[in-house]
Enzyme design. Sequence first.
Site, short mmCIF file in Angstrom:
data_model
loop_
_atom_site.label_atom_id
_atom_site.label_comp_id
_atom_site.label_asym_id
_atom_site.label_seq_id
_atom_site.Cartn_x
_atom_site.Cartn_y
_atom_site.Cartn_z
N CYS A 1 -7.19 -1.23 1.50
CA CYS A 1 -6.09 -1.76 2.30
C CYS A 1 -6.65 -2.21 3.65
CB CYS A 1 -5.03 -0.67 2.49
SG CYS A 1 -3.72 -1.14 3.64
N CYS B 1 -8.46 -5.57 -9.66
CA CYS B 1 -8.10 -4.50 -10.59
C CYS B 1 -7.70 -3.28 -9.75
CB CYS B 1 -9.32 -4.21 -11.47
SG CYS B 1 -9.03 -3.14 -12.84
N CYS C 1 -4.88 0.46 6.48
CA CYS C 1 -5.19 1.90 6.58
C CYS C 1 -6.52 2.28 5.93
CB CYS C 1 -4.06 2.74 5.98
SG CYS C 1 -3.97 2.70 4.17
N CYS D 1 0.48 3.07 3.60
CA CYS D 1 0.97 2.57 4.88
C CYS D 1 2.02 1.47 4.78
CB CYS D 1 -0.20 2.09 5.74
SG CYS D 1 -0.96 0.55 5.16
N CYS E 1 0.84 -1.19 0.00
CA CYS E 1 0.00 0.00 0.00
C CYS E 1 0.88 1.25 0.00
CB CYS E 1 -0.91 -0.01 1.22
SG CYS E 1 -1.92 1.47 1.41
#
Length: 140
Positions: free
Chosen positions: A97, A120, A100, A51, A48
């Site tokens: 995510c 996607c 976060c 984070c 991510c």
Amino acid sequence: MADKFILSDEEWSKRLTSEEYQVLRHHGTERPGSGCFLGTKTPGTYVCAGCGNPLFKAGEKFESGTGWPSFTKPLQADAVTEYQDRSYGMLRTEVRCGRCDGHLGHVFPDGPPPTGLRYCMNSVAMKHVPEGQPIQLVTK
């Protein structure tokens, strides 16, 4: 997975680029075909951009022809969370995510075997950590 990573909207806007902020925090989407991870095959882990949470292994990435990087499955079940998305008059499954809560993209049931899923994702919502390099979670 590591503990949840929570920041105020103001803190997010200071930490992220304007494009990352628009996608991760305001559920935006990069233009199809514009993402830096289209066509890449470098071994490693996609994390991510907000984070550092490990999301997808490079080996799960495939060319879907949609204009966004696509994966067959997340690294771990709790790496991402899924939410029903009824925006724009459509019914889709949004992917965020798991650490976060940043918007990553959507998952569709039209992927290749063995999962039949197509995660996607927006390139701007992720960073690539090359194989053999340590993954570092962002902390306050």
